[in-house]
Design an enzyme around this catalytic site. Sequence first.
Site: not given
Ligand code: NAD
Length: 422
Positions: A112
Amino acid sequence: MTDSATTPRPSSPLATAQAQLADAVQILGYDEGMHRMLATPRREMNVAVPLRRDTGEIELFTGYRVQHNISRGPGKGGLRYSASVDPDEVRALAMWMTWKCAVVDVPYGGAKGGVTIDPRLYSQSELERVTRRYTSEIMPIIGPERDIMAPDIGTNEQTMAWIMDTYSVNLGYTIPAVTTGKPLTVGGSLGRPTATSRGVVHAAEAALGDAGVRLDEVSVAVQGFGKVGAPAARILAESGARVVAVSDEHGGVRASDGLDVPALLRHVADGGAVHEFEGGEAVDNAELLSLDVDVLIPAAVEGVIDADTARQVKARWVVEGANGPTTTEGDAALAERGVVVVPDILANAGGVVVSYFEWVQANQAYWWTENEIAERLEHRMLASYRAVASLAHAEGVSLRDAALTIGVRRVAEAHKIRGLYP
Ligand code: NAD
């Protein structure tokens, strides 16, 4: 495990990740030496990332890349841009990547990265300079056979294209397989932007199916409306589920008859805030987690379901779209109340599965159709879910402990068969 280097803050993501590993090690009966090896990152790099702002001023960020384990293959994991990124958070996320890649049996270790920048406060050209500088600083440890990056919070397809370009220009030829989650025009894969979300929906459908329930019979709340949460809400609604609430960091919106998700997506694409959407009432993030729904999908950040929140959760299923959304205490409180938790390392693994497909395609320079990708993703997610659920049933353990046991065992077996050098 009492080293100061391995003793994280209580309730931090690393404390959660280490407590989960300790559970798996106990179930597997491994000794202290193996436990330490599995708990300790293989390699870490911290770099200074100076930025010349558009105004000419200089700002300095810190960049991290942690390769938790590379015994089963190259490091693999996202890159996060957030002002609050810290080394322990990156270590926890890298460790979860190791188990996740092993659970869905893709030939990678776990890694990461993070940079301490809030991307919303910087121009595109500033973000490009930060990305290129970070990439060039960590060049010695990344590469298609070493460590492959993908988007996470605060980064996107464009970030991956800049990393791929920086790496390629430095080596003198184009190397698409150094990142995944790239735009299609530079070697991205069809189906990658929605892969994590599709995987979450496959995992939810499989868990519901074990209780004889269909997706079109359930109500769902989704926390987080980003790359994971927004497509998950759309796909759930298309599958007939009633999506009754969604939120982002500023708050959310709810409608007990179900939100018009396509209209909400248009509202957000036009620059509107989720909580200002007129097709429902406003709801805050704490309320969203305690709504009377069948399925709760945390898809935002770590640690949102702690012991207190868990006691308010009314959902029967929690499907973890985010990494580490449930603390150790939260997990215990959910288990006490009979809530089925489909753990992150299984539920959100669709992203890394299609990242693997993207890397395979890039390495072969031969591209698959969207249908081929969707079918292979579904097959991999359902086979992985089935293996985890069967073990959970046979051993009388939670889906989380079963998934960790499978993941940790595969990594430990790689260690054992490779042996120790020298
Ligand atoms: P992103 O930045 O695209 O979206 C994050 C979302 O969460 C946004 O809508 C933001 O406003 C919201 N957010 C942030 N803090 C918040 C809070 N305290 N309460 C409520 N909402 C909140 O990120 P993403 O890529 O969608 O990632 C989200 C999660 O999924 C993370 O934990 C990431 O590690 C995990 N993840 C992402 C992927 C991927 O392919 N992008 C894959 C596996 C896991």
